[in-house]
Design a protein around this motif. Structure first.
Motif, mmCIF file in Angstrom:
data_model
loop_
_atom_site.group_PDB
_atom_site.id
_atom_site.type_symbol
_atom_site.label_atom_id
_atom_site.label_comp_id
_atom_site.label_asym_id
_atom_site.label_seq_id
_atom_site.Cartn_x
_atom_site.Cartn_y
_atom_site.Cartn_z
ATOM 1 N N THR A 30 -7.887 15.710 -17.025
ATOM 2 C CA THR A 30 -7.325 16.623 -16.033
ATOM 3 C C THR A 30 -6.015 16.070 -15.501
ATOM 4 O OG1 THR A 30 -9.551 17.296 -15.353
ATOM 5 C CG2 THR A 30 -7.746 17.774 -13.830
ATOM 6 N N ARG A 31 -4.985 16.884 -15.514
ATOM 7 C CA ARG A 31 -3.707 16.470 -14.932
ATOM 8 C C ARG A 31 -3.708 16.758 -13.442
ATOM 9 N NH1 ARG A 31 -2.696 18.175 -20.031
ATOM 10 N NH2 ARG A 31 -1.396 16.820 -21.339
ATOM 11 N N ARG A 53 -3.151 11.626 -14.089
ATOM 12 C CA ARG A 53 -4.106 12.350 -14.928
ATOM 13 C C ARG A 53 -5.388 11.545 -15.050
ATOM 14 N NH1 ARG A 53 -1.141 11.001 -20.027
ATOM 15 N NH2 ARG A 53 -1.585 8.817 -20.446
ATOM 16 N N THR A 54 -6.455 12.202 -15.431
ATOM 17 C CA THR A 54 -7.656 11.497 -15.849
ATOM 18 C C THR A 54 -7.664 11.457 -17.370
ATOM 19 O OG1 THR A 54 -9.066 13.461 -15.978
ATOM 20 C CG2 THR A 54 -8.895 12.361 -13.830
ATOM 21 N N GLY A 55 -8.526 10.620 -17.918
ATOM 22 C CA GLY A 55 -8.589 10.530 -19.368
ATOM 23 C C GLY A 55 -9.736 9.661 -19.819
ATOM 24 N N ILE A 64 -13.720 3.996 -21.612
ATOM 25 C CA ILE A 64 -13.214 3.735 -20.266
ATOM 26 C C ILE A 64 -12.741 5.064 -19.707
ATOM 27 C CG2 ILE A 64 -11.547 2.465 -18.862
ATOM 28 C CD1 ILE A 64 -11.270 0.493 -21.248
ATOM 29 N N GLN A 65 -13.348 5.491 -18.605
ATOM 30 C CA GLN A 65 -12.896 6.696 -17.923
ATOM 31 C C GLN A 65 -11.740 6.311 -17.008
ATOM 32 O OE1 GLN A 65 -14.174 9.677 -18.811
ATOM 33 N NE2 GLN A 65 -15.459 8.504 -20.236
ATOM 34 N N THR A 66 -10.623 6.984 -17.156
ATOM 35 C CA THR A 66 -9.428 6.612 -16.406
ATOM 36 C C THR A 66 -9.062 7.685 -15.390
ATOM 37 O OG1 THR A 66 -7.876 7.639 -17.976
ATOM 38 C CG2 THR A 66 -8.592 5.390 -18.443
ATOM 39 N N PRO A 67 -8.368 7.276 -14.305
ATOM 40 C CA PRO A 67 -7.881 5.940 -13.976
ATOM 41 C C PRO A 67 -9.029 4.948 -13.765
ATOM 42 C CG PRO A 67 -6.806 7.601 -12.601
ATOM 43 C CD PRO A 67 -7.954 8.266 -13.276
ATOM 44 N N ALA A 68 -8.767 3.689 -14.095
ATOM 45 C CA ALA A 68 -9.791 2.654 -13.968
ATOM 46 C C ALA A 68 -9.155 1.328 -13.592
ATOM 47 C CB ALA A 68 -10.559 2.498 -15.278
ATOM 48 N N PHE A 69 -9.848 0.592 -12.723
ATOM 49 C CA PHE A 69 -9.442 -0.775 -12.405
ATOM 50 C C PHE A 69 -10.165 -1.714 -13.361
ATOM 51 C CE2 PHE A 69 -9.990 -4.837 -10.126
ATOM 52 C CZ PHE A 69 -8.659 -5.145 -9.894
ATOM 53 N N ILE A 70 -9.408 -2.585 -14.019
ATOM 54 C CA ILE A 70 -9.957 -3.514 -14.999
ATOM 55 C C ILE A 70 -10.126 -4.880 -14.335
ATOM 56 C CG2 ILE A 70 -9.680 -4.494 -17.298
ATOM 57 C CD1 ILE A 70 -9.823 -1.372 -17.154
ATOM 58 N N ALA A 71 -11.358 -5.374 -14.301
ATOM 59 C CA ALA A 71 -11.625 -6.673 -13.677
ATOM 60 C C ALA A 71 -11.003 -7.788 -14.506
ATOM 61 C CB ALA A 71 -13.130 -6.890 -13.547
ATOM 62 N N VAL A 72 -10.430 -8.778 -13.837
ATOM 63 C CA VAL A 72 -9.762 -9.879 -14.540
ATOM 64 C C VAL A 72 -10.723 -11.049 -14.703
ATOM 65 C CG1 VAL A 72 -7.875 -11.544 -14.491
ATOM 66 C CG2 VAL A 72 -7.496 -9.195 -13.719
ATOM 67 N N ARG A 415 -10.244 9.045 -9.174
ATOM 68 C CA ARG A 415 -10.386 9.824 -10.411
ATOM 69 C C ARG A 415 -11.149 11.126 -10.141
ATOM 70 N NH1 ARG A 415 -12.824 6.246 -13.163
ATOM 71 N NH2 ARG A 415 -14.957 6.974 -13.034
ATOM 72 N N LEU A 416 -12.238 11.024 -9.398
ATOM 73 C CA LEU A 416 -13.013 12.217 -9.057
ATOM 74 C C LEU A 416 -12.193 13.176 -8.199
ATOM 75 C CD1 LEU A 416 -16.462 10.544 -8.263
ATOM 76 C CD2 LEU A 416 -15.826 11.818 -10.329
ATOM 77 N N ALA A 417 -11.336 12.619 -7.334
ATOM 78 C CA ALA A 417 -10.510 13.462 -6.463
ATOM 79 C C ALA A 417 -9.462 14.231 -7.265
ATOM 80 C CB ALA A 417 -9.842 12.607 -5.389
ATOM 81 N N ILE A 418 -8.952 13.640 -8.337
ATOM 82 C CA ILE A 418 -8.038 14.383 -9.212
ATOM 83 C C ILE A 418 -8.776 15.569 -9.824
ATOM 84 C CG2 ILE A 418 -6.730 14.302 -11.377
ATOM 85 C CD1 ILE A 418 -6.022 11.403 -10.741
#
Length: 436
Positions: A30-31, A53-55, A64-72, A415-418
């Motif tokens: 979703t854009r 956008r989501t993706g 990976i559902q995006t946007p996503a924060f990737i743990a370091v 992401r859900l808010a988009i």
């Protein structure tokens, strides 16, 4: 070489690579502009159209559902936190550092173990960065790329941060550097970086690049950009060769890295050059002034292919995350949640607080009311305060779990808010409360 006079980008012949690239994919969901209608004032304040956008990123080890924060997990571990705990708190992927794993335990060890995920008992997607940031840090002594302090842009290009020694030296072929562990001298080049990252075995790798600082002159930024462009071509060639020779291994995606510092023409040129190359995705890197973060991300994403994922390297502050998301970043990473946790700092919807304060000695509530993380469900502020005062190692573990969950959930909610059409309301509410 000035940006305007460099040769046009050309992709190397990479027989067989396109067939394997089908094992990795990205699809736009979703854009932001499809579900939200920003006002003219919001668009003007942003400097241009919103590109969020989501993706879905699909890798051999999961999606990976995006946007996503990737743990370091720099050294194949998210500091002080079990991989099982990282999965339980909702992180979809982890990012390790090729430079650190090259030095210890060595990429051949991870290869023999079956790759990064198997080595650290993480079944989900994995990333490795190329070591470009460490080269910059070893060379200049700077530890941050966003909002660098003590920077004099009028100084020489080879200046180092106050009190630091230059441990890396760059030439057109690669980099010589001294190990921060024992002082041994090592050589990194685009080819060596690809060899190391293929042995480490992450699902997503980054091309070897030169990360400049805000200290560097415009002329040096142009020279460096051309060097990174040529290194990108060399990375692709070596990546294709290794992909063909390492039969039976899962496909590893390769992301090109966009540099150009704060210069619009250099950023756009880098995106056009690397965007024409057969990368699987792109990392937006380089030194950034915090106030220009959104503008630079937007410049890049206006140029980069829309059907490829974009990773923003090294951010985790809530305002930076929302700015990155609305301007089209799909994933991002930062060590901050665990780094500040080791100094007793914890995140809440009302800002960041330090648990070492005396007022927490008899505070028997959770770190954050309503938080569903393991720490908040099971432990009190008073107990964790005691652990820090007693210098017990588990103190860092408990706050790290909470901080990682806080950032992961905030991005999940964005992401859900988009998708639901209330992104801008969610952003205003979240940031208004956090920075109040």
């Amino acid at each position: 070489m000035p940006a305007s006079s460099s040769a046009p980008a050309s992709s190397p012949a990479l027989p067989g690579l396109s067939h394997r690239q089908s094992e990795f994919s990205f699809s736009v969901g979703t854009r932001l502009t499809e579900t939200c209608s920003p006002s003219d004032a919001q668009v003007d304040a942003n400097g241009g159209a919103f590109l969020g956008r989501t993706g879905t990123i699909t890798t051999p080890h999961g999606t990976i559902q995006t946007p996503a924060f990737i743990a370091v997990g720099t050294k194949a571990t998210v500091k002080a936190v079990l991989p099982e705990s990282i999965a339980e708190l909702g992180a979809q992927a982890v990012l390790a550092n090729a430079y650190h794993l090259y030095l210890q335990p060595g990429p051949e060890i991870l290869d023999a173990a079956g790759g990064l995920g198997a080595f650290m008992n993480w079944s989900g997607p994995t990333f490795t960065d190329s070591g470009g940031f460490q080269v910059m840090s070893l060379g200049s002594g700077f530890k941050k790329v966003i909002d660098m302090k003590n920077v004099d842009s009028s100084g020489p290009d080879d200046a180092v941060a106050p009190g630091k020694e230059r441990l890396a030296h760059i030439d057109d072929d690669g980099v010589w550097f001294k190990s921060h562990l024992n002082g041994d001298r090592h050589r990194f080049s685009p080819e060596i970086s690809m060899q190391v990252q293929h042995q480490i075995g992450a699902d997503i790798m980054f091309a070897f690049d030169e990360l400049t600082t805000l200290q560097n002159s415009r002329a040096y930024q142009e020279e460096s950009l051309e060097r990174t462009r040529l290194w990108a071509l060399r990375c692709l060639t070596e990546h294709a060769s290794l992909t063909a020779s390492r039969v039976g291994k899962p496909y590893q995606a390769l992301f090109g890295v966009i540099q150009g510092a704060q210069y619009e023409d250099l950023r756009r040129k880098a995106c056009q050059d690397l965007g024409a190359m057969p990368f699987d995705g792109y990392g937006i890197g380089g030194a950034l002034e915090k106030e220009n973060l959104g503008t630079i991300v937007r410049w890049c994403n206006e140029e980069l292919p829309e059907d490829k994922p974009r990773h923003l390297l090294g951010i985790s502050e809530p305002d930076d995350i929302f700015t990155a998301i609305e301007n089209g970043a799909d994933t991002f990473d930062c060590v901050s949640p665990t780094r500040v946790a080791r100094n007793s700092a914890f995140y809440t919807p009302f800002g960041r607080f330090n648990l070492s304060g005396a007022r927490y000695k008899t505070d028997f509530g959770p770190l954050q009311d309503g938080c569903d993380c393991y720490t908040c469900v099971n432990y009190s502020r008073a107990y964790i305060h005691h652990l820090f005062k007693a210098k017990e190692m588990i103190s860092a573990t408990l706050i790290s779990i909470h901080n990682e969950r806080f950032v992961v959930k905030m991005v999940d909610d964005a992401r859900l808010a988009i998708e639901s059409g209330d992104f801008f309301e969610f952003k205003a509410e979240t940031l208004g409360r956090y920075y109040s």
